[in-house]
Design an enzyme around this catalytic site. Structure first.
Site, PDB file in Angstrom:
ATOM      1  N   TYR A  45      -2.985  -1.346   9.952  1.00  0.00           N
ATOM      2  CA  TYR A  45      -2.925  -1.417   8.493  1.00  0.00           C
ATOM      3  C   TYR A  45      -1.569  -0.914   8.005  1.00  0.00           C
ATOM      4  O   TYR A  45      -0.924  -1.548   7.163  1.00  0.00           O
ATOM      5  CB  TYR A  45      -4.060  -0.593   7.884  1.00  0.00           C
ATOM      6  CG  TYR A  45      -4.213  -0.769   6.396  1.00  0.00           C
ATOM      7  CD1 TYR A  45      -4.976  -1.804   5.884  1.00  0.00           C
ATOM      8  CD2 TYR A  45      -3.583   0.098   5.507  1.00  0.00           C
ATOM      9  CE1 TYR A  45      -5.119  -1.977   4.509  1.00  0.00           C
ATOM     10  CE2 TYR A  45      -3.722  -0.068   4.136  1.00  0.00           C
ATOM     11  CZ  TYR A  45      -4.490  -1.102   3.645  1.00  0.00           C
ATOM     12  OH  TYR A  45      -4.610  -1.269   2.282  1.00  0.00           O
ATOM     13  N   SER A  51       0.838  -1.186   0.000  1.00  0.00           N
ATOM     14  CA  SER A  51       0.000   0.000   0.000  1.00  0.00           C
ATOM     15  C   SER A  51       0.876   1.239   0.000  1.00  0.00           C
ATOM     16  O   SER A  51       2.052   1.180   0.391  1.00  0.00           O
ATOM     17  CB  SER A  51      -0.890   0.011   1.253  1.00  0.00           C
ATOM     18  OG  SER A  51      -1.551   1.249   1.421  1.00  0.00           O
TER      19      SER A  51
END
Length: 260
Positions: A164, A151
């Protein structure tokens, strides 16, 4: 239908590659009942691959199996948190050329709780290791490829999702380590790093004009990404065109991470 929309989205990306590029190849995509994973699964299927797409929701899987536009993809239930289930699933495969670790979750604002933090790490990071190890022998046999999903938050911070961020930063290190561990057998391991793409996970941001415009303004291309923007990068990293590329993470964020 979901399949019709996703199919339309991936046409442009798939069209950049030779038809039947992955004919006869076997591809496994985790977290593929929606969004990024589903688009990648469709991209490989459109180029001739035999694709198994997994997810944990029985309801989503049933709907996808009933979608005639997705008949080229086999949908199977798999809990990526369950090592025993993963090992059993892998043992039933008769071959594998490409593994895409796309399973992922985010729990904004709740990730400071210990149980939620551990759950997110488990799904986003540990599951990629589990699936990679469970399918290692198959991938070594085919001299195949692993594609992990990192990401832009592998590089920048978001205080709402510490787990995350940590899990996706971990994907960078896991990708590099597995590339060297598996490389001796000819298996390549790379990752893509999505930016802000219009998915269900980011819906709360792109549905609000103020936040959507702010995010688009920071990117070099001045727009949000779509899931189809990730398909071409994935196909490239699994193709012979990237035969000497391993251990890298390719940002697919429209320049967001480098913006101000």
């Amino acid at each position: 239908m979901a399949g019709q929309l996703a199919g339309q989205q991936v046409k442009q990306e798939v069209g950049a590659f030779r038809a039947e590029l992955f004919a006869g190849k076997k591809v496994l995509v985790s977290g593929a009942t929606s969004g990024i994973g589903l688009a990648i699964a469709e991209g490989f299927a459109a180029l001739g691959a035999q694709v198994i797409a997994t997810g944990s929701s029985a309801a989503k899987l049933a709907a996808l199996r009933a979608d005639r536009t997705l008949e080229g993809i086999r949908f199977e239930q798999l809990d990526v948190r369950d090592l025993e289930q993963i090992n059993r699933f892998a043992s039933e495969l008769d071959g594998l050329d490409v593994l895409v670790n796309a399973a992922g979750v985010a729990r904004p604002a709740d990730e400071y709780r210990d149980d939620v933090f551990r759950e997110v790490i488990d799904v986003n990071l540990t599951a990629a290791m589990r699936l990679s190890m469970a399918t290692r022998a198959l991938l070594e046999r085919s001299r195949g490829t692993i594609i992990n999903v990192a990401s832009m938050l592998s590089y920048i911070a978001d205080v709402e999702v510490p787990a995350y961020c940590a899990s996706k930063t971990g994907i960078l290190g896991l990708t590099r380590s597995l590339a060297h561990a598996f490389g001796v057998a000819g298996v390549r391991v790379n990752a893509i790093a999505p930016g802000y793409h219009r998915t269900d996970m980011t819906r709360a941001l792109w549905e609000v004009p103020a936040s959507a415009d702010k995010i688009a303004a920071r990117s070099a291309l001045k727009r949000w990404g779509e899931v189809d923007d990730l398909v071409g990068a994935s196909l490239f990293l699994a193709s012979p065109a990237s035969a000497f590329i391993t251990g890298v993470t390719l940002p697919v964020d429209g320049g967001y991470a480098t913006g101000v």
